[in-house]
Design an enzyme around this catalytic site. Structure first.
Site, mmCIF file in Angstrom:
data_model
loop_
_atom_site.group_PDB
_atom_site.id
_atom_site.type_symbol
_atom_site.label_atom_id
_atom_site.label_comp_id
_atom_site.label_asym_id
_atom_site.label_seq_id
_atom_site.Cartn_x
_atom_site.Cartn_y
_atom_site.Cartn_z
ATOM 1 N N ASP A 6 17.255 -42.247 54.284
ATOM 2 C CA ASP A 6 15.839 -42.129 53.913
ATOM 3 C C ASP A 6 15.008 -42.094 55.190
ATOM 4 O O ASP A 6 15.456 -42.551 56.250
ATOM 5 C CB ASP A 6 15.399 -43.308 53.042
ATOM 6 C CG ASP A 6 13.934 -43.181 52.620
ATOM 7 O OD1 ASP A 6 13.557 -42.112 52.101
ATOM 8 O OD2 ASP A 6 13.159 -44.124 52.834
ATOM 9 N N SER A 7 13.787 -41.589 55.065
ATOM 10 C CA SER A 7 12.876 -41.578 56.214
ATOM 11 C C SER A 7 12.593 -43.002 56.691
ATOM 12 O O SER A 7 12.253 -43.209 57.853
ATOM 13 C CB SER A 7 11.572 -40.890 55.822
ATOM 14 O OG SER A 7 11.021 -41.542 54.690
ATOM 15 N N TYR A 38 7.699 -39.239 56.463
ATOM 16 C CA TYR A 38 7.944 -37.800 56.527
ATOM 17 C C TYR A 38 6.966 -37.015 55.641
ATOM 18 O O TYR A 38 6.808 -35.803 55.812
ATOM 19 C CB TYR A 38 9.353 -37.487 55.994
ATOM 20 C CG TYR A 38 10.518 -37.756 56.924
ATOM 21 C CD1 TYR A 38 10.390 -38.471 58.111
ATOM 22 C CD2 TYR A 38 11.793 -37.274 56.584
ATOM 23 C CE1 TYR A 38 11.487 -38.707 58.928
ATOM 24 C CE2 TYR A 38 12.884 -37.495 57.402
ATOM 25 C CZ TYR A 38 12.739 -38.216 58.570
ATOM 26 O OH TYR A 38 13.829 -38.436 59.368
ATOM 27 N N GLY A 39 6.385 -37.717 54.665
ATOM 28 C CA GLY A 39 5.664 -37.070 53.559
ATOM 29 C C GLY A 39 4.677 -35.984 53.940
ATOM 30 O O GLY A 39 4.530 -35.007 53.225
ATOM 31 N N ASN A 70 12.931 -38.093 48.590
ATOM 32 C CA ASN A 70 12.525 -36.855 47.924
ATOM 33 C C ASN A 70 12.024 -35.822 48.914
ATOM 34 O O ASN A 70 12.303 -34.628 48.777
ATOM 35 C CB ASN A 70 11.419 -37.166 46.909
ATOM 36 C CG ASN A 70 11.971 -37.874 45.697
ATOM 37 O OD1 ASN A 70 12.540 -37.251 44.822
ATOM 38 N ND2 ASN A 70 11.837 -39.188 45.664
ATOM 39 N N THR A 71 11.287 -36.291 49.918
ATOM 40 C CA THR A 71 10.717 -35.347 50.879
ATOM 41 C C THR A 71 11.839 -34.636 51.635
ATOM 42 O O THR A 71 11.815 -33.417 51.805
ATOM 43 C CB THR A 71 9.777 -36.100 51.843
ATOM 44 O OG1 THR A 71 8.877 -36.901 51.071
ATOM 45 C CG2 THR A 71 8.985 -35.148 52.693
ATOM 46 N N GLU A 154 3.928 -50.028 52.303
ATOM 47 C CA GLU A 154 4.452 -50.483 53.609
ATOM 48 C C GLU A 154 3.576 -51.581 54.212
ATOM 49 O O GLU A 154 4.047 -52.357 55.032
ATOM 50 C CB GLU A 154 4.583 -49.297 54.562
ATOM 51 C CG GLU A 154 5.578 -48.290 54.044
ATOM 52 C CD GLU A 154 6.685 -47.923 55.015
ATOM 53 O OE1 GLU A 154 6.482 -48.067 56.223
ATOM 54 O OE2 GLU A 154 7.746 -47.474 54.542
ATOM 55 N N CYS A 188 9.032 -40.445 44.367
ATOM 56 C CA CYS A 188 9.003 -40.887 45.758
ATOM 57 C C CYS A 188 9.625 -42.271 45.752
ATOM 58 O O CYS A 188 9.318 -43.091 44.869
ATOM 59 C CB CYS A 188 7.576 -40.952 46.275
ATOM 60 S SG CYS A 188 7.459 -41.780 47.884
ATOM 61 N N THR A 189 10.513 -42.516 46.705
ATOM 62 C CA THR A 189 11.326 -43.734 46.647
ATOM 63 C C THR A 189 10.511 -45.018 46.839
ATOM 64 O O THR A 189 10.993 -46.100 46.501
ATOM 65 C CB THR A 189 12.427 -43.652 47.705
ATOM 66 O OG1 THR A 189 11.823 -43.337 48.970
ATOM 67 C CG2 THR A 189 13.443 -42.581 47.346
#
Ligand code: DGL
Length: 269
Positions: A6-7, A38-39, A70-71, A154, A188-189
Site C-alpha cells: 500500500d502507499s 498517492y491519491g 485502490n490508487t 492519518e 479506498c483502504t
C-alpha cells in the site's frame, strides 16, 4: 510470503482480513509511507513508485503480491501485469483489489444504483466504472472523490465533530448526484476508519460495502485455483512489515489502524 503493498497505512485494513482468512500464511507488508499519499499524484509517478515497491517485495521472496491500494491498483496494475511481469518475472503474480470488488458489488444492490467513495486518482482513472460494467452492465455507478478523508484519518481525526461535518458533506453530494443509490462502496483502504461518521451520514437503508472481506475471500479462491502458487507460499502464520519511512513512524501510525505492538523495518528504494 504473500506481499501486500500500500502507499502507506491503508492497506493494513486489507491485511487484517487477509490474515483472518489465511491464518496459516506468511505476509510481508510494505507501506511506501515516505511518499504517501498517492491519491492525487500523476499516473506516471504512481506507476513508478508502485513498480519499485513490487520489485522490492519480489526481491524479498514474495512470488505473489497484492496491491492493497485502490490508487495503485487503478493506476499501475495493468501496466505491471502487461509490460513488466511477462518479460522480467514470468513466474510471479501481482493482483489488485479493484477487479475482485467489481465482481461482487452488484450483488449488494436492489435498486441497481451504486455509489463509490475513492481518492481523486481512483475516480479519474474510471477503473471502477469500467470493471463494474464488465460484470454488471445494467448497474448505474456514481463516483465521488473525497480528498479530505485520507488526511483526516492519518491525523487521528477518525471520529470527531469536524470529521463528521466533512464526511456528511461528501455523503450528501453523492446521494444528491443519484438519490436511488442503495449501496455505497468504500473504495479506498483508509475509509473503513471513518465508518462511524459515514454510517451516521447515510440513510439507514443504504448498504455500506467494505473491500477487506471481499479481497480476502477472492484471494482464498485464487489460491485454490492456483495450487502451484499456493505450494510456493510459506505457511508459518507470521507477518513482517517494511516501510519507506522510519520504523518508529510506521509502528506508531499502524496503531491507528489496529496493528498494535508490531515492529517494522525501514528501507530505502
Ligand atoms: N491507499 C490508498 C487507496 O486505497 C489511499 C491513500 C493514498 O492516497 O495514498 O486508494
Amino acid at each position: 510470503m504473500i506481499g501486500v503493498f500500500d502507499s502507506g497505512f491503508g492497506g493494513l485494513t486489507i491485511l487484517r482480513d487477509l490474515q483472518k482468512a489465511l491464518p496459516a500464511y506468511d505476509f510481508l507488508y510494505l507501506g511506501d509511507n515516505a511518499r504517501a499519499p498517492y491519491g492525487s499524484r500523476s499516473f506516471e509517478t504512481i506507476y513508478r513508485y508502485t513498480l519499485e515497491s513490487v520489485r522490492t517485495l519480489f526481491a524479498r521472496g514474495c512470488p505473489l503480491v497484492i496491491l492493497a491500494c485502490n490508487t495503485a491498483s487503478a493506476r499501475a496494475l495493468r501496466s505491471i501485469q502487461q509490460d513488466v511481469l511477462p518479460f522480467e518475472f514470468p513466474d510471479r503474480r501481482v493482483l489488485g483489489i479493484i477487479r475482485p470488488t467489481a465482481e461482487e458489488i452488484g450483488k449488494f444492490s436492489r435498486t441497481g444504483h451504486v455509489g463509490i467513495f475513492a481518492t481523486a486518482g481512483t475516480v479519474s482513472s474510471q477503473s471502477y466504472v469500467l470493471e463494474i460494467q464488465k460484470f454488471f452492465p445494467n448497474l448505474t455507478v456514481t463516483q465521488h472523490a473525497c480528498p479530505m478523508w485520507v488526511p483526516l484519518v492519518e491525523c487521528g481525526e477518525g471520529d470527531t465533530e469536524g470529521t463528521r461535518y466533512f464526511v456528511k458533506k461528501d455523503v450528501d453530494a453523492l446521494l444528491a448526484a443519484d438519490p436511488k443509490i442503495d449501496t455505497v462502496l468504500l473504495a479506498c483502504t483508509h475509509y473503513p476508519l471513518l465508518t462511524a461518521a459515514i454510517r451516521a451520514a447515510l440513510p439507514p437503508q443504504v448498504n455500506l460495502v467494505f473491500q477487506g472481506d471481499i479481497v480476502a475471500g477472492k484471494t482464498v479462491d485464487y489460491l485454490h485455483r492456483h495450487p502451484e502458487m499456493d505450494a510456493r507460499l510459506i505457511k508459518g502464520g507470521k507477518t513482517a512489515f517494511l516501510t519507506s519511512d522510519t520504523a518508529k513512524f510506521f509502528e506508531k501510525g499502524a496503531n491507528l489502524f489496529g496493528m498494535k505492538d508490531i515492529s517494522a523495518e525501514s528501507l530505502t528504494f
